[in-house]
Scaffold this motif. Structure first.
Motif, PDB file in Angstrom:
ATOM      1  N   PRO A   1     -19.885  -2.992   5.222  1.00 49.23           N
ATOM      2  CA  PRO A   1     -19.642  -1.801   4.402  1.00 49.23           C
ATOM      3  C   PRO A   1     -18.231  -1.255   4.595  1.00 49.23           C
ATOM      4  N   LEU A   2     -17.667  -0.727   3.529  1.00 50.71           N
ATOM      5  CA  LEU A   2     -16.388  -0.036   3.629  1.00 50.71           C
ATOM      6  C   LEU A   2     -16.534   1.204   4.501  1.00 50.71           C
ATOM      7  N   ASP A   3     -15.486   1.541   5.256  1.00 50.77           N
ATOM      8  CA  ASP A   3     -15.529   2.769   6.033  1.00 50.77           C
ATOM      9  C   ASP A   3     -14.184   3.488   5.959  1.00 50.77           C
ATOM     10  N   GLU A   4     -14.131   4.668   6.520  1.00 57.01           N
ATOM     11  CA  GLU A   4     -12.958   5.540   6.407  1.00 57.01           C
ATOM     12  C   GLU A   4     -11.691   4.865   6.916  1.00 57.01           C
ATOM     13  N   ASP A   5     -11.815   4.015   7.915  1.00 60.91           N
ATOM     14  CA  ASP A   5     -10.636   3.342   8.470  1.00 60.91           C
ATOM     15  C   ASP A   5      -9.990   2.379   7.477  1.00 60.91           C
ATOM     16  N   ASP A   6     -10.705   2.029   6.411  1.00 64.39           N
ATOM     17  CA  ASP A   6     -10.173   1.093   5.415  1.00 64.39           C
ATOM     18  C   ASP A   6      -9.279   1.774   4.382  1.00 64.39           C
ATOM     19  N   VAL A   7      -9.199   3.106   4.397  1.00 66.55           N
ATOM     20  CA  VAL A   7      -8.485   3.834   3.342  1.00 66.55           C
ATOM     21  C   VAL A   7      -7.048   3.356   3.165  1.00 66.55           C
ATOM     22  N   PRO A   8      -6.198   3.329   4.198  1.00 63.68           N
ATOM     23  CA  PRO A   8      -4.800   2.921   3.978  1.00 63.68           C
ATOM     24  C   PRO A   8      -4.663   1.496   3.444  1.00 63.68           C
ATOM     25  N   ALA A   9      -5.401   0.560   4.031  1.00 63.26           N
ATOM     26  CA  ALA A   9      -5.297  -0.839   3.601  1.00 63.26           C
ATOM     27  C   ALA A   9      -5.835  -1.031   2.193  1.00 63.26           C
ATOM     28  N   LEU A  10      -6.912  -0.309   1.854  1.00 65.36           N
ATOM     29  CA  LEU A  10      -7.479  -0.421   0.514  1.00 65.36           C
ATOM     30  C   LEU A  10      -6.504   0.114  -0.523  1.00 65.36           C
ATOM     31  N   ALA A  11      -5.879   1.255  -0.243  1.00 65.57           N
ATOM     32  CA  ALA A  11      -4.916   1.821  -1.182  1.00 65.57           C
ATOM     33  C   ALA A  11      -3.731   0.879  -1.375  1.00 65.57           C
ATOM     34  N   GLU A  12      -3.230   0.313  -0.286  1.00 63.52           N
ATOM     35  CA  GLU A  12      -2.099  -0.610  -0.389  1.00 63.52           C
ATOM     36  C   GLU A  12      -2.472  -1.846  -1.207  1.00 63.52           C
ATOM     37  N   MET A  13      -3.639  -2.399  -0.954  1.00 60.08           N
ATOM     38  CA  MET A  13      -4.081  -3.603  -1.643  1.00 60.08           C
ATOM     39  C   MET A  13      -4.227  -3.370  -3.143  1.00 60.08           C
ATOM     40  N   MET A  14      -4.810  -2.232  -3.525  1.00 65.45           N
ATOM     41  CA  MET A  14      -5.113  -1.996  -4.931  1.00 65.45           C
ATOM     42  C   MET A  14      -3.887  -1.653  -5.763  1.00 65.45           C
ATOM     43  N   ASN A  15      -2.741  -1.436  -5.121  1.00 63.95           N
ATOM     44  CA  ASN A  15      -1.496  -1.200  -5.849  1.00 63.95           C
ATOM     45  C   ASN A  15      -0.738  -2.492  -6.163  1.00 63.95           C
ATOM     46  N   ASP A  16      -1.301  -3.617  -5.800  1.00 66.66           N
ATOM     47  CA  ASP A  16      -0.674  -4.906  -6.085  1.00 66.66           C
ATOM     48  C   ASP A  16      -0.633  -5.170  -7.591  1.00 66.66           C
ATOM     49  N   GLU A  17       0.440  -5.814  -8.042  1.00 70.26           N
ATOM     50  CA  GLU A  17       0.639  -6.061  -9.472  1.00 70.26           C
ATOM     51  C   GLU A  17      -0.476  -6.905 -10.083  1.00 70.26           C
ATOM     52  N   GLN A  18      -0.914  -7.958  -9.386  1.00 70.07           N
ATOM     53  CA  GLN A  18      -1.954  -8.808  -9.945  1.00 70.07           C
ATOM     54  C   GLN A  18      -3.285  -8.074 -10.053  1.00 70.07           C
ATOM     55  N   ILE A  19      -3.589  -7.269  -9.055  1.00 71.47           N
ATOM     56  CA  ILE A  19      -4.832  -6.504  -9.102  1.00 71.47           C
ATOM     57  C   ILE A  19      -4.782  -5.487 -10.236  1.00 71.47           C
ATOM     58  N   ALA A  20      -3.628  -4.855 -10.413  1.00 67.02           N
ATOM     59  CA  ALA A  20      -3.466  -3.915 -11.513  1.00 67.02           C
ATOM     60  C   ALA A  20      -3.617  -4.604 -12.870  1.00 67.02           C
ATOM     61  N   ALA A  21      -3.169  -5.857 -12.946  1.00 67.89           N
ATOM     62  CA  ALA A  21      -3.227  -6.585 -14.214  1.00 67.89           C
ATOM     63  C   ALA A  21      -4.646  -6.953 -14.613  1.00 67.89           C
ATOM     64  N   TRP A  22      -5.501  -7.282 -13.624  1.00 66.22           N
ATOM     65  CA  TRP A  22      -6.806  -7.847 -13.941  1.00 66.22           C
ATOM     66  C   TRP A  22      -7.976  -6.911 -13.682  1.00 66.22           C
ATOM     67  N   THR A  23      -7.724  -5.705 -13.200  1.00 65.76           N
ATOM     68  CA  THR A  23      -8.809  -4.746 -12.978  1.00 65.76           C
ATOM     69  C   THR A  23      -8.487  -3.439 -13.691  1.00 65.76           C
ATOM     70  N   ASP A  24      -9.458  -2.532 -13.680  1.00 58.87           N
ATOM     71  CA  ASP A  24      -9.266  -1.238 -14.331  1.00 58.87           C
ATOM     72  C   ASP A  24      -9.027  -0.111 -13.332  1.00 58.87           C
ATOM     73  N   VAL A  25      -8.604  -0.440 -12.125  1.00 57.40           N
ATOM     74  CA  VAL A  25      -8.345   0.616 -11.149  1.00 57.40           C
ATOM     75  C   VAL A  25      -7.137   1.432 -11.595  1.00 57.40           C
ATOM     76  N   PRO A  26      -7.155   2.743 -11.374  1.00 49.16           N
ATOM     77  CA  PRO A  26      -6.022   3.579 -11.784  1.00 49.16           C
ATOM     78  C   PRO A  26      -4.762   3.215 -11.021  1.00 49.16           C
TER      79      PRO A  26
END
Length: 212
Positions: free
Chosen positions: A19-44
């Motif tokens: 399960p995701l937990d609070e300690d994952d916040v910084p790494a998750l935010a960094e990962m989801m700002n990647d160009e490829q992830i932005a291109a293929w998902t609907d995350v803001p």
């Protein structure tokens, strides 16, 4: 009564899905700002730490509680570093079917982590949860995601024309929507035969009794 996925930790030789937990916040935010992830998902975009915290503390628990799906952090076994995310969604408990998706951090690509995580999730769904069908949808131009589906033994069932919205950068640097096709893949229990021989052997299953 609504069926829900259990709180689960799944291990392979290289990975732990938990399960995701609070300690994952910084790494998750960094990962989801990647160009490829932005291109293929609907995350803001940009994806903030506040958005990551909302996902972990509100969205993911609500999806699980409602029986719609399950979000799991994929981490390296040795370093505990966040490799990516595996998501189950649009779950139908009557026909025992769910849709699987996967996201991998830029630094972790090319290591087979997506295939390894998707395969062990499928094995758990078919073996422990007695599911009968897993569906994966990939954008027509997302060849990396298609290769993952093929590697774990999925069968291409057809194309949903004009059913996907991807994103591309405009000249001014903003993101714009672009319509494309979805390729629909399915995985049944019998399709897994031989697939696990191509990837890392999987370990056992454990549970987190204190995560709701």
């Amino acid at each position: 009564m609504t069926s829900t996925f259990p709180t689960i930790s799944i291990s392979t030789e290289r990975l732990v899905l938990r399960p995701l937990d609070e300690d994952d916040v910084p790494a998750l935010a960094e990962m989801m700002n990647d160009e490829q992830i932005a291109a293929w998902t609907d995350v803001p975009q940009p994806f903030t730490e506040a958005a990551a915290r909302h996902w972990i503390s509100e969205y993911a628990p609500a999806e699980r509680a409602a029986g719609r799906g399950l979000d799991l952090a994929v981490t390296e076994f040795l370093t505990q570093r966040l490799v990516g995310i595996v998501q189950l969604g649009k779950t139908d408990w009557h026909i025992r079917s769910t849709e699987l998706s996967y996201i991998v951090a830029p630094w972790a690509r090319g290591e087979g982590y997506a295939s390894e995580a998707a395969l062990v999730t499928a094995q758990w769904l078919f073996g422990d949860q007695k599911f009968e069908r897993i569906e994966i949808r990939t954008a027509a131009d997302n060849t990396a995601s298609q290769q993952v589906a093929q590697k774990i033994g999925c069968i291409s069932e057809g194309v949903l024309r004009n059913a996907c919205i991807a994103h591309h950068r405009t000249e001014d640097g903003a993101w714009a929507d672009v319509r494309t096709d979805f390729i629909v893949w399915s995985l049944l229990p019998e399709d897994l035969e031989g697939a696990d021989g191509q990837l890392a052997d999987t370990g056992g299953f454990g549970s987190y009794s204190d995560w709701n």
